[in-house]
Design an enzyme around this catalytic site. Structure first.
Site, PDB file in Angstrom:
ATOM      1  N   ASP A  35      33.186  45.098  40.198  1.00  0.00           N
ATOM      2  CA  ASP A  35      33.708  44.795  38.862  1.00  0.00           C
ATOM      3  C   ASP A  35      32.558  44.464  37.914  1.00  0.00           C
ATOM      4  O   ASP A  35      31.490  44.066  38.355  1.00  0.00           O
ATOM      5  CB  ASP A  35      34.631  43.574  38.943  1.00  0.00           C
ATOM      6  CG  ASP A  35      36.084  43.979  38.967  1.00  0.00           C
ATOM      7  OD1 ASP A  35      36.358  45.171  39.104  1.00  0.00           O
ATOM      8  OD2 ASP A  35      36.931  43.077  38.844  1.00  0.00           O
ATOM      9  N   LYS A  56      35.927  47.094  33.927  1.00  0.00           N
ATOM     10  CA  LYS A  56      36.950  47.312  32.892  1.00  0.00           C
ATOM     11  C   LYS A  56      36.766  46.353  31.720  1.00  0.00           C
ATOM     12  O   LYS A  56      37.711  45.764  31.228  1.00  0.00           O
ATOM     13  CB  LYS A  56      38.380  47.202  33.417  1.00  0.00           C
ATOM     14  CG  LYS A  56      38.541  46.601  34.780  1.00  0.00           C
ATOM     15  CD  LYS A  56      39.977  46.322  35.087  1.00  0.00           C
ATOM     16  CE  LYS A  56      40.489  47.303  36.087  1.00  0.00           C
ATOM     17  NZ  LYS A  56      41.643  48.040  35.713  1.00  0.00           N
ATOM     18  N   MET A 168      39.793  34.189  28.955  1.00  0.00           N
ATOM     19  CA  MET A 168      40.046  35.308  28.027  1.00  0.00           C
ATOM     20  C   MET A 168      40.583  34.817  26.683  1.00  0.00           C
ATOM     21  O   MET A 168      41.476  35.432  26.099  1.00  0.00           O
ATOM     22  CB  MET A 168      41.018  36.321  28.660  1.00  0.00           C
ATOM     23  CG  MET A 168      40.381  37.064  29.821  1.00  0.00           C
ATOM     24  SD  MET A 168      41.500  38.138  30.709  1.00  0.00           S
ATOM     25  CE  MET A 168      42.043  37.065  32.026  1.00  0.00           C
TER      26      MET A 168
END
Ligand code: SAH
Length: 247
Positions: A35, A56, A168
């Protein structure tokens, strides 16, 4: 050879925060799917493995989840030792649960390996105790970002009195502030915003609920960052005083 995939937490970035079990899995790996929040320095533990980046990050073209699933399955069925290396902990906002379930449905053996999640590492690196006797009786990890735009019960979070660790959240500071204020949280509630936790370029910005959006803007806060909202995010001395007064 039976098919097996290790879903491994790489921790927040500091290579010393990798677990011994993660190091063992990396040493045994034939293939490592990586990742993008993983520190490339960790790959020294798997010098001969085939490395495949499946990041991503927002803004870049992401590798579709179905493709990642198929890659893991293909290599596992070839009898290869597959490690799926994820930032932080694989099961904290990391799709570890989904991937483990899907792989098991395909008859693949799965082993999950904890990593230190960014929220815990960030707080600790800034001397913030997420729980503290007399000050905070719990901690809640939440994400500000959802795929379906479903909303959290912010009022319950505001009223709950636990320390909030928000992942986030950089692009949602205004919304978070508004929701928590509407939920009854005090506007002087201390906030710490921690960018690149545990890495040499870690930065921290201390603020309050009412000022966090402006302060983050002035500080040019960027992702990846976590927010810690709660009395424990106050300067350490003040927190100690608070704790001893209520002990
Ligand atoms: N599984 C990861 C979280 C992935 S979600 C974990 O357990 O840590 C991605 C979010 O994690 C980022 O948007 C950011 O909020 C947080 N994050 C990941 N690494 C970080 C770091 N080194 N410093 C601060 N926040 C980080």
């Amino acid at each position: 050879m039976s098919a097996k995939v290790w879903l491994v937490g790489a921790g927040p970035g500091d290579p010393e925060l990798l677990t011994l079990k993660a190091v063992r899995a990396l040493r045994e790996a034939d293939v490592v799917l990586i990742d993008d929040l993983v520190n490339p320095a960790l790959l020294e533990h798997c010098p001969t493995a085939r490395l495949i980046t499946v990041g991503k990050r927002g803004g870049c073209r992401s590798t579709p989840q179905a493709f990642i699933h198929r890659l893991m399955l293909r290599y596992a069925r070839q009898g290869k030792c597959v490690v799926r290396l994820k930032g932080g902990d694989p099961c904290i906002f990391g799709r570890g649960g989904e991937e483990a379930t899907w792989l098991r449905q395909q008859g693949v053996e799965v082993e999950l390996v904890n990593g230190i999640t960014a929220g815990l590492a960030g707080a600790t690196n800034c001397d913030i105790p997420l729980t503290l006797r007399g000050v905070s009786r719990g901690v809640t990890l939440v994400t500000a970002h959802t795929q379906d735009d479903s909303s959290l019960n912010w009022r319950a979070l505001a009223e709950g009195g636990t320390t909030l660790v928000i992942y986030m959240g950089v692009a949602k500071l205004g919304e978070i502030r508004q929701q928590l204020l509407e939920g009854g949280m005090s506007d002087d509630m201390p906030v710490a915003m921690i960018e690149n936790a545990s890495l040499p370029h870690q930065r921290e910005c201390r603020s309050s609920l009412s000022r966090m959006q402006e302060d983050a803007h002035e500080f040019a806060l960027k992702s990846p960052a976590i927010l810690v909202i709660g009395r424990v995010a106050q300067a350490t001395q003040a927190v100690e005083a608070l704790a001893s007064a209520t002990a």
